[in-house]
Design a protein around this motif. Structure first.
Motif, PDB file in Angstrom:
ATOM      1  N   GLU A  77       0.840  -1.214   0.022  1.00  0.00           N
ATOM      2  CA  GLU A  77      -0.037   0.157  -0.037  1.00  0.00           C
ATOM      3  C   GLU A  77       0.997   1.241  -0.115  1.00  0.00           C
ATOM      4  O   GLU A  77       0.433   2.158  -0.676  1.00  0.00           O
ATOM      5  CB  GLU A  77      -1.009   0.143   1.270  1.00  0.00           C
ATOM      6  N   ARG A  78       2.037   1.223   0.822  1.00  0.00           N
ATOM      7  CA  ARG A  78       2.811   2.277   0.918  1.00  0.00           C
ATOM      8  C   ARG A  78       3.486   2.552  -0.495  1.00  0.00           C
ATOM      9  O   ARG A  78       3.939   3.661  -0.655  1.00  0.00           O
ATOM     10  CB  ARG A  78       3.687   2.220   1.844  1.00  0.00           C
ATOM     11  N   LEU A  79       3.785   1.449  -1.266  1.00  0.00           N
ATOM     12  CA  LEU A  79       4.456   1.630  -2.333  1.00  0.00           C
ATOM     13  C   LEU A  79       3.623   1.527  -3.695  1.00  0.00           C
ATOM     14  O   LEU A  79       4.196   1.283  -4.636  1.00  0.00           O
ATOM     15  CB  LEU A  79       5.312   0.353  -2.325  1.00  0.00           C
ATOM     16  N   SER A  80       2.368   2.026  -3.440  1.00  0.00           N
ATOM     17  CA  SER A  80       1.368   2.054  -4.718  1.00  0.00           C
ATOM     18  C   SER A  80       2.214   2.882  -5.737  1.00  0.00           C
ATOM     19  O   SER A  80       2.683   3.725  -5.238  1.00  0.00           O
ATOM     20  CB  SER A  80       0.234   2.320  -4.278  1.00  0.00           C
ATOM     21  N   TRP A  81       1.684   2.988  -6.935  1.00  0.00           N
ATOM     22  CA  TRP A  81       2.062   3.885  -8.034  1.00  0.00           C
ATOM     23  C   TRP A  81       1.619   5.174  -7.596  1.00  0.00           C
ATOM     24  O   TRP A  81       2.601   6.186  -7.708  1.00  0.00           O
ATOM     25  CB  TRP A  81       1.469   3.495  -9.377  1.00  0.00           C
ATOM     26  N   ASP A  82       0.556   5.505  -7.015  1.00  0.00           N
ATOM     27  CA  ASP A  82       0.217   6.847  -6.545  1.00  0.00           C
ATOM     28  C   ASP A  82       1.214   7.482  -5.608  1.00  0.00           C
ATOM     29  O   ASP A  82       1.403   8.370  -5.636  1.00  0.00           O
ATOM     30  CB  ASP A  82      -1.339   6.792  -6.140  1.00  0.00           C
ATOM     31  N   GLU A  83       1.686   6.675  -4.775  1.00  0.00           N
ATOM     32  CA  GLU A  83       2.473   7.165  -3.584  1.00  0.00           C
ATOM     33  C   GLU A  83       3.900   7.317  -4.324  1.00  0.00           C
ATOM     34  O   GLU A  83       4.322   8.161  -3.858  1.00  0.00           O
ATOM     35  CB  GLU A  83       2.359   6.206  -2.440  1.00  0.00           C
ATOM     36  N   THR A  84       4.423   6.356  -4.806  1.00  0.00           N
ATOM     37  CA  THR A  84       5.698   6.183  -5.425  1.00  0.00           C
ATOM     38  C   THR A  84       6.079   7.429  -6.449  1.00  0.00           C
ATOM     39  O   THR A  84       7.189   7.797  -6.439  1.00  0.00           O
ATOM     40  CB  THR A  84       6.053   4.916  -5.720  1.00  0.00           C
ATOM     41  N   LEU A  85       5.055   7.599  -7.137  1.00  0.00           N
ATOM     42  CA  LEU A  85       5.423   8.610  -8.251  1.00  0.00           C
ATOM     43  C   LEU A  85       4.912   9.873  -7.977  1.00  0.00           C
ATOM     44  O   LEU A  85       5.257  10.860  -8.652  1.00  0.00           O
ATOM     45  CB  LEU A  85       4.564   8.230  -9.645  1.00  0.00           C
ATOM     46  N   ARG A  86       4.377  10.231  -6.833  1.00  0.00           N
ATOM     47  CA  ARG A  86       3.895  11.456  -6.370  1.00  0.00           C
ATOM     48  C   ARG A  86       5.066  12.678  -6.666  1.00  0.00           C
ATOM     49  O   ARG A  86       5.015  13.662  -6.960  1.00  0.00           O
ATOM     50  CB  ARG A  86       3.064  11.489  -4.939  1.00  0.00           C
ATOM     51  N   PRO A  87       6.261  12.473  -5.975  1.00  0.00           N
ATOM     52  CA  PRO A  87       7.648  13.464  -6.152  1.00  0.00           C
ATOM     53  C   PRO A  87       7.774  13.782  -7.666  1.00  0.00           C
ATOM     54  O   PRO A  87       7.949  14.841  -7.987  1.00  0.00           O
ATOM     55  CB  PRO A  87       8.558  12.559  -5.634  1.00  0.00           C
ATOM     56  N   LEU A  88       7.690  12.572  -8.337  1.00  0.00           N
ATOM     57  CA  LEU A  88       7.859  12.918  -9.782  1.00  0.00           C
ATOM     58  C   LEU A  88       6.825  13.810 -10.554  1.00  0.00           C
ATOM     59  O   LEU A  88       6.893  14.575 -11.099  1.00  0.00           O
ATOM     60  CB  LEU A  88       8.109  11.526 -10.748  1.00  0.00           C
ATOM     61  N   GLU A  89       5.568  13.538 -10.029  1.00  0.00           N
ATOM     62  CA  GLU A  89       4.458  14.483 -10.472  1.00  0.00           C
ATOM     63  C   GLU A  89       4.548  16.061 -10.193  1.00  0.00           C
ATOM     64  O   GLU A  89       4.528  16.795 -10.983  1.00  0.00           O
ATOM     65  CB  GLU A  89       3.152  13.757 -10.053  1.00  0.00           C
ATOM     66  N   ARG A  90       5.130  16.127  -8.781  1.00  0.00           N
ATOM     67  CA  ARG A  90       5.252  17.470  -8.659  1.00  0.00           C
ATOM     68  C   ARG A  90       6.329  17.992  -9.399  1.00  0.00           C
ATOM     69  O   ARG A  90       6.056  19.078  -9.567  1.00  0.00           O
ATOM     70  CB  ARG A  90       5.722  17.413  -7.073  1.00  0.00           C
ATOM     71  N   LEU A  91       7.345  17.264  -9.734  1.00  0.00           N
ATOM     72  CA  LEU A  91       8.511  18.028 -10.568  1.00  0.00           C
ATOM     73  C   LEU A  91       8.015  18.275 -11.751  1.00  0.00           C
ATOM     74  O   LEU A  91       8.372  19.227 -12.479  1.00  0.00           O
ATOM     75  CB  LEU A  91       9.597  16.990 -10.547  1.00  0.00           C
ATOM     76  N   LEU A  92       7.177  17.329 -12.557  1.00  0.00           N
ATOM     77  CA  LEU A  92       6.749  17.566 -13.672  1.00  0.00           C
ATOM     78  C   LEU A  92       5.765  18.549 -13.833  1.00  0.00           C
ATOM     79  O   LEU A  92       5.771  19.439 -14.750  1.00  0.00           O
ATOM     80  CB  LEU A  92       6.004  16.149 -14.293  1.00  0.00           C
ATOM     81  N   SER A  93       4.912  18.858 -12.874  1.00  0.00           N
ATOM     82  CA  SER A  93       3.853  19.843 -12.722  1.00  0.00           C
ATOM     83  C   SER A  93       4.487  21.124 -12.876  1.00  0.00           C
ATOM     84  O   SER A  93       3.833  22.150 -13.268  1.00  0.00           O
ATOM     85  CB  SER A  93       2.788  19.730 -11.731  1.00  0.00           C
ATOM     86  N   ARG A  94       5.628  21.235 -12.654  1.00  0.00           N
ATOM     87  CA  ARG A  94       6.453  22.717 -12.487  1.00  0.00           C
ATOM     88  C   ARG A  94       7.106  23.098 -13.858  1.00  0.00           C
ATOM     89  O   ARG A  94       7.564  24.170 -13.966  1.00  0.00           O
ATOM     90  CB  ARG A  94       7.410  22.711 -11.193  1.00  0.00           C
ATOM     91  N   ASP A  95       7.243  21.925 -14.689  1.00  0.00           N
ATOM     92  CA  ASP A  95       7.844  22.206 -16.023  1.00  0.00           C
ATOM     93  C   ASP A  95       7.045  22.850 -17.057  1.00  0.00           C
ATOM     94  O   ASP A  95       6.040  22.091 -17.385  1.00  0.00           O
ATOM     95  CB  ASP A  95       8.660  20.740 -16.491  1.00  0.00           C
TER      96      ASP A  95
END
Length: 77
Positions: free
Chosen positions: A49-67
């Protein structure tokens, strides 16, 4: 859940039960006790549950949303 002893980073795998060729049978027999099986299973599920795609990729999503050069797609945000 059952993990061969040669696997790397065993210390990071919660709820996993390590075995070798020599210990496989006794490990499986030990897990036939419901309390032991449930404990290992619950621990592994909690880690999954802690390693779900939603949780694992959240930091990447934040980085990409700033590009500013990336197109905005409302289905991904």
């Amino acid at each position: 859940m059952l993990v061969p002893s040669w696997r790397r980073h065993l210390d990071l795998l919660r709820g996993s039960v390590v075995y070798t060729e020599e210990t496989f049978r006794s490990v499986v027999e030990d897990l036939s006790e419901e309390r032991r099986w449930r404990s290992a299973s619950d621990e592994a599920y909690a880690q999954a549950e802690r390693l779900s795609w939603d949780e694992t990729l959240r930091p990447l999503e934040r980085l990409l949303s700033r590009d500013p050069h990336l197109p905005r797609d409302p289905t991904w945000t």
